[in-house]
Design an enzyme around this catalytic site. Sequence first.
Site, short mmCIF file in Angstrom:
data_model
loop_
_atom_site.label_atom_id
_atom_site.label_comp_id
_atom_site.label_asym_id
_atom_site.label_seq_id
_atom_site.Cartn_x
_atom_site.Cartn_y
_atom_site.Cartn_z
N LYS A 54 0.86 -1.17 0.00
CA LYS A 54 0.00 0.00 0.00
C LYS A 54 0.91 1.23 0.00
CE LYS A 54 -3.96 1.98 2.26
NZ LYS A 54 -4.27 2.55 0.94
N SER A 55 0.43 2.36 -0.49
CA SER A 55 1.29 3.55 -0.51
C SER A 55 1.60 4.00 0.91
CB SER A 55 0.62 4.69 -1.28
OG SER A 55 0.55 4.40 -2.65
N GLY A 81 -7.82 8.33 0.93
CA GLY A 81 -7.02 9.43 1.47
C GLY A 81 -5.66 8.97 1.98
N LEU A 82 -5.13 7.93 1.34
CA LEU A 82 -3.79 7.43 1.64
C LEU A 82 -3.56 7.09 3.13
CD1 LEU A 82 -1.76 9.83 -0.71
CD2 LEU A 82 -2.14 7.38 -1.07
N CYS A 137 -2.10 10.03 -6.75
CA CYS A 137 -3.34 9.79 -6.01
C CYS A 137 -4.32 10.91 -6.33
CB CYS A 137 -3.08 9.75 -4.52
SG CYS A 137 -4.62 9.74 -3.56
N ASN A 199 -2.67 5.00 -12.64
CA ASN A 199 -3.41 5.11 -11.39
C ASN A 199 -4.91 5.29 -11.73
OD1 ASN A 199 -4.04 5.62 -8.61
ND2 ASN A 199 -1.99 6.41 -8.33
N GLY A 250 -4.85 -1.23 -14.58
CA GLY A 250 -6.16 -0.63 -14.82
C GLY A 250 -7.11 -1.64 -15.45
N GLY A 272 -5.60 -5.06 -9.45
CA GLY A 272 -6.13 -4.45 -8.23
C GLY A 272 -7.55 -4.87 -7.93
C1 DHB Z 1 -6.11 6.52 -3.15
C2 DHB Z 1 -4.83 6.59 -3.64
C3 DHB Z 1 -4.60 6.30 -4.96
O1 DHB Z 1 -3.37 6.37 -5.52
C4 DHB Z 1 -5.68 5.94 -5.77
O2 DHB Z 1 -5.46 5.66 -7.05
C5 DHB Z 1 -6.95 5.87 -5.27
C6 DHB Z 1 -7.16 6.15 -3.94
C7 DHB Z 1 -6.40 6.90 -1.74
O3 DHB Z 1 -5.70 6.46 -0.82
O4 DHB Z 1 -7.31 7.71 -1.56
#
Ligand code: DHB
Length: 312
Positions: A54-55, A81-82, A137, A199, A250, A272
């Site tokens: 996850k980011s 919202g990350l 994002c 993304n 995608g 995903g």
């Molecule tokens: C979120 C982050 C992303 O990179 C994305 O493609 C969709 C949602 C997020 O955490 O809101």
Amino acid sequence: MRVVENGMSQLSLAVDLAGLRLRNPTLNAAGVLGISSPLLRRVYEAGAGAVVTKSIGPRPRAGHPNPTVSAVECGLLNAMGLPNPGAGYFAEEIRKLKDVGVPVVASFFGESVEAFAETAMVLAEAGADALELNCSCPNVEEEMGMLGADPAGVERVTAAVKGAVDPPVFVKLTPNVADIAEVARAAEQGGADAVTAVNTLLALAVDADLRRPVLANVTGGLSGPALKPVALRCVWEVAEAVDIPVIGCGGVSGWRDAVEFLLCGASAVEVGTALMTKGLDVFRDIPEGIRGYMEEQGFGEVGEIVGLAHEG
Ligand code: DHB
């Protein structure tokens, strides 16, 4: 060409992504099943070529209030919202994955160029095999959300991260721009080792009864089958614009989708939304399907398919 020895085809699904060797060209997309080492271990054990976290940002972040997810026609809309536990905490999860030999791509973000570089350093230090720079994002107001639409910003942040870490850096591009090729070239100019396209697409769902947008954040990122034709177009344009590998993302939910991305110029694909609709079996089914396609069409290596649709 396929080598045939003793009637056995010597067919390889392995791919090389800027020095990162994958046993097959599938990864999970960032944000899906990537929040803990046990989940990512399951993704790898299910058959993925490598896993994407996850980011992760420089410090813990709560994310947006609910509702954060909504099912829409042919896809999913989300604005998380990350949310993430921060790089310091997540470094330990990466170490646990490395202890059991899982190839890890660490997705990361920052709210400034310096924060991107610092976060990347923590994750690289923990043993990440590659880093995926999330400058795309769609759900954050700060600079980190807008960055992906600004070629000069993308070049600057990529160069800063490249100057700070050793592992290959993949830059994840947003489809929410007029000219994605220009942004891809900026990432390459900044030293990106690969680009991920794409993304999520900025979108909105509205509830007719409540007469309000469904998501608390109002807008969100659209993923899933609805995104696939847009993502294929993006991969096509990016593959023509840069000389570094492209990772497709995608709407991949089956092997045919994966082959379509390879034909458009992707060297690997990220899955995903289909993980939520079909489960982890996709990491067995997609490589098996690609293998069947290669056997039938007479290809020996995945690289032979990459970009073929551009020829002729
Ligand atoms: C979120 C982050 C992303 O990179 C994305 O493609 C969709 C949602 C997020 O955490 O809101």
